[in-house]
Design a protein around this motif. Structure first.
Motif, mmCIF file in Angstrom:
data_model
loop_
_atom_site.group_PDB
_atom_site.id
_atom_site.type_symbol
_atom_site.label_atom_id
_atom_site.label_comp_id
_atom_site.label_asym_id
_atom_site.label_seq_id
_atom_site.Cartn_x
_atom_site.Cartn_y
_atom_site.Cartn_z
ATOM 1 N N ARG A 172 0.836 -1.209 0.000
ATOM 2 C CA ARG A 172 0.000 0.000 0.000
ATOM 3 C C ARG A 172 0.867 1.254 0.000
ATOM 4 N NH1 ARG A 172 -5.404 -1.074 2.125
ATOM 5 N NH2 ARG A 172 -6.087 -2.725 0.728
ATOM 6 N N VAL A 173 1.881 1.256 0.860
ATOM 7 C CA VAL A 173 2.755 2.429 0.932
ATOM 8 C C VAL A 173 3.477 2.628 -0.401
ATOM 9 C CG1 VAL A 173 4.798 3.412 2.048
ATOM 10 C CG2 VAL A 173 3.065 2.239 3.432
ATOM 11 N N LEU A 174 3.972 1.524 -0.962
ATOM 12 C CA LEU A 174 4.730 1.607 -2.211
ATOM 13 C C LEU A 174 3.878 2.145 -3.347
ATOM 14 C CD1 LEU A 174 6.700 -1.775 -2.135
ATOM 15 C CD2 LEU A 174 7.711 0.516 -2.069
ATOM 16 N N SER A 175 2.582 1.810 -3.327
ATOM 17 C CA SER A 175 1.728 2.231 -4.444
ATOM 18 C C SER A 175 0.938 3.496 -4.088
ATOM 19 C CB SER A 175 0.802 1.092 -4.855
ATOM 20 O OG SER A 175 0.079 0.611 -3.734
ATOM 21 N N GLY A 176 1.331 4.163 -2.995
ATOM 22 C CA GLY A 176 0.747 5.461 -2.681
ATOM 23 C C GLY A 176 -0.655 5.408 -2.103
ATOM 24 N N GLN A 177 -1.058 4.234 -1.612
ATOM 25 C CA GLN A 177 -2.381 4.136 -0.993
ATOM 26 C C GLN A 177 -2.242 4.181 0.529
ATOM 27 O OE1 GLN A 177 -4.715 0.774 -2.557
ATOM 28 N NE2 GLN A 177 -3.101 0.554 -4.072
ATOM 29 N N ALA A 178 -3.361 4.468 1.187
ATOM 30 C CA ALA A 178 -3.339 4.496 2.645
ATOM 31 C C ALA A 178 -3.276 3.069 3.173
ATOM 32 C CB ALA A 178 -4.595 5.191 3.165
ATOM 33 N N PRO A 179 -2.319 2.779 4.079
ATOM 34 C CA PRO A 179 -2.262 1.426 4.650
ATOM 35 C C PRO A 179 -3.465 1.154 5.547
ATOM 36 C CG PRO A 179 -0.610 2.858 5.658
ATOM 37 C CD PRO A 179 -1.251 3.646 4.568
ATOM 38 N N GLU A 180 -3.792 -0.134 5.667
ATOM 39 C CA GLU A 180 -4.984 -0.525 6.413
ATOM 40 C C GLU A 180 -4.837 -0.283 7.921
ATOM 41 O OE1 GLU A 180 -7.567 -4.543 6.073
ATOM 42 O OE2 GLU A 180 -6.508 -3.913 4.265
ATOM 43 N N LEU A 181 -3.598 -0.253 8.411
ATOM 44 C CA LEU A 181 -3.350 -0.006 9.830
ATOM 45 C C LEU A 181 -2.484 1.238 9.989
ATOM 46 C CD1 LEU A 181 -2.333 -3.593 11.063
ATOM 47 C CD2 LEU A 181 -4.587 -2.507 11.268
ATOM 48 N N ASP A 182 -2.588 1.853 11.153
ATOM 49 C CA ASP A 182 -1.714 2.971 11.493
ATOM 50 C C ASP A 182 -0.288 2.428 11.670
ATOM 51 O OD1 ASP A 182 -0.495 5.225 12.456
ATOM 52 O OD2 ASP A 182 -1.368 5.061 14.471
ATOM 53 N N LEU A 183 0.652 2.994 10.915
ATOM 54 C CA LEU A 183 2.027 2.473 10.966
ATOM 55 C C LEU A 183 2.862 3.113 12.078
ATOM 56 C CD1 LEU A 183 2.962 2.146 7.167
ATOM 57 C CD2 LEU A 183 2.194 0.375 8.762
ATOM 58 N N THR A 184 2.299 4.092 12.784
ATOM 59 C CA THR A 184 3.097 4.803 13.800
ATOM 60 C C THR A 184 3.781 3.866 14.811
ATOM 61 O OG1 THR A 184 1.484 6.584 13.586
ATOM 62 C CG2 THR A 184 3.051 6.739 15.419
ATOM 63 N N PRO A 185 3.056 2.857 15.360
ATOM 64 C CA PRO A 185 3.736 1.991 16.348
ATOM 65 C C PRO A 185 4.900 1.190 15.753
ATOM 66 C CG PRO A 185 1.346 1.650 16.349
ATOM 67 C CD PRO A 185 1.660 2.479 15.159
ATOM 68 N N PHE A 186 4.905 1.038 14.418
ATOM 69 C CA PHE A 186 5.941 0.247 13.747
ATOM 70 C C PHE A 186 7.038 1.124 13.138
ATOM 71 C CE2 PHE A 186 1.804 -2.034 13.004
ATOM 72 C CZ PHE A 186 2.002 -3.019 13.949
#
Lengths: 99, 381
Positions: free
Chosen positions: B357-371
């Motif tokens: 999702r990140v690579l193709s410019g879409q919003a990821p399904e989960l919040d990536l902040t904790p990772f």
């Protein structure tokens, strides 16, 4: 030509073990696999999935292909287990365990 | 500069394979490079657990639930090829206090969307007829599943259509004048791409260092003991309540807690040990002995079963026991997908989808902040 002659081996007297109830001869120090080969038996296990025949592959205890039941204990490596007088070797089918 | 592909994924383990699959499905041209073979590192040295049961509520559990759903989808087409088994997990408690702790954990997990069913002591043996008598009770987790991880990595790579370059060592990360990542240098030439995914598992810290950023991935050694093939006597993944505590522990000392499961091929796998001893590959009899003792406490019949071998792997852990997933702001174009500790097989699908999702410019399904991979920057080295 008997390999005992090539090696100059002088083993002690032979003794009897059984393979599926049939008496075969074994020499002191001989493994299950060696005794079975000497008796002309090349296969003593069938695979779990398709029931295909198996005997010695690596011969040095690594591959677990030569598994056999000895004295009611399944999954022993025939290439490693030395025989003792009276041992009962049996063909192993599948896992060798019955439920 | 001529680009070789859209994305270079470093690491042909389970996580790299899942990243390759979802990135390819998103329409990206992917090359996977690994210094060894497919599944040659930690992927090939684990048990293939897809677990939700051992995770406390929080970001890792959310990732596990997303991943479990994606594994189910993949299993529709490919499950038979990689021995996917939706077998469910059974967590057992020896005493009332442990059972109460499991009960609290299950409550929190249910609120997050996990299915967890309490199992009374007298019903445990309906689920697992060979369990030891006298246990206090347990919980059944129907969403827990298992795959054969080496096969899973190989088949995901195959169906992804990504190009695989195995036996090729990444020796550097190429950076442009603006600091952005431009690909990787390898022992067999450069691969030019605007994005590089670090799926190097336990060696992810080394790859990060090649890009000039710090990611404190460290190895935690685990042994698995393998029995002779048996008829199906252990039906689920069965483990003792103390495993949950060991997974979350920060201790460097040896910890073992019994984890027992049958496999499609017949052998029973016995884990789990955790030790921080660096990349020490030497065999440790006391560890394997402790594993065997723990397993026979749960399943007394195992005392008459032969163990045919043991293997070990190095689980990649980060200090807060969460993986690093997502873009690295310190090195634009570099994304991390590593540090999943002992849960990388299970968490691979969700990780792969988030990365795609990140690579193709879409919003990821989960919040990536904790990772976030930069979250350790302030910490003393």
């Amino acid at each position: 030509m008997n390999p005992l002659e090539w090696a100059g081996a002088r083993p002690g007297p032979a003794f009897a073990v059984t393979f599926d109830g049939r008496e075969i001869e074994a020499l002191p120090g001989q493994t299950v696999a060696a005794a079975l080969w000497a008796a002309g038996v090349r296969s003593w296990r069938t695979t779990r999935g398709e029931g295909r025949p198996r005997g010695v592959l690596c011969g040095i205890g690594v591959c677990f292909d030569c598994l056999v039941t000895v004295n009611d204990r399944p999954n022993q490596r025939a290439c490693l287990v030395p025989l003792r007088p009276g041992d009962a070797i049996r063909t192993q089918e599948g896992t060798g365990h019955h439920d | 500069m001529r680009l070789t592909c859209d994305v270079v994924i470093v690491g042909a383990g389970m996580v790299g394979a899942a990243c390759a699959l979802y990135a390819s499905r998103a329409g990206l041209d992917v090359i996977v490079v690994d210094r060894g073979p497919v599944a040659g590192g930690t992927t090939g040295a684990g048990e293939g657990n897809l677990l939700v049961s051992d995770k406390e509520p929080g970001p890792e559990l959310e990732l596990a639930l997303l991943s479990a759903r994606l594994w189910t989808e993949l299993a529709d087409d490919l499950g038979d090829l990689f021995e996917y088994e939706a077998k469910g997990g059974v967590v057992v408690a020896a005493a009332a206090a442990e059972l109460a702790a499991l009960d609290r954990l299950a409550d929190g997990q249910r609120a997050a969307g996990v299915r967890a069913e309490a199992v009374d002591a007298d019903r445990l043996r309906d689920l697992e007829p060979y369990l030891a008598p006298g246990l206090a009770g347990g919980f059944f987790y129907p969403q827990d599943a298992q795959v054969m991880p080496t096969l899973a990595a190989a088949h995901l790579l195959r169906v992804s259509g990504a190009r695989l370059s195995a036996g090729r060592t990444v020796t550097g990360v190429l950076r442009g004048a603006d600091g952005a990542v431009r690909g990787v240098r390898t022992d067999r030439g450069d691969l030019h791409a605007p994005a590089v995914v670090n799926a190097a598992g336990t060696w992810g810290g080394e790859l990060a260092a090649l890009a000039g950023v710090r990611l404190p991935v460290l190895p935690r050694r685990g042994f698995v003991l393998v029995t002779e093939p048996l008829p199906r006597r252990v039906r689920h993944k069965v483990y003792a309540a103390d495993y949950v505590a060991d997974v979350a522990s920060d201790s460097a000392a040896l910890q073992t807690s019994p984890v027992v499961e049958g496999t499609a091929a017949g052998p029973v796998l016995i884990g789990a040990s955790r030790e921080r001893v660096g990349f020490d590959r030497s065999f440790a009899l006391p560890v394997v002995r402790a594993l065997a003792a723990g397993a026979t406490r749960l399943f007394p019949f195992l005392s008459d079963v032969r163990a045919v071998r043991a293997y070990l792997g190095f689980r990649p852990y980060l200090p807060d026991h969460l993986p690093a997933i997502g873009p690295d702001l310190r090195a634009p174009g570099l994304l991390h997908a590593c540090g999943h500790e002992g849960a990388g097989i299970g968490l691979a699908t969700g990780t792969g989808q988030l990365i795609a999702r990140v690579l193709s410019g879409q919003a990821p399904e989960l919040d990536l902040t904790p990772f976030a991979p930069e979250r350790f920057t302030e910490e003393a080295v």
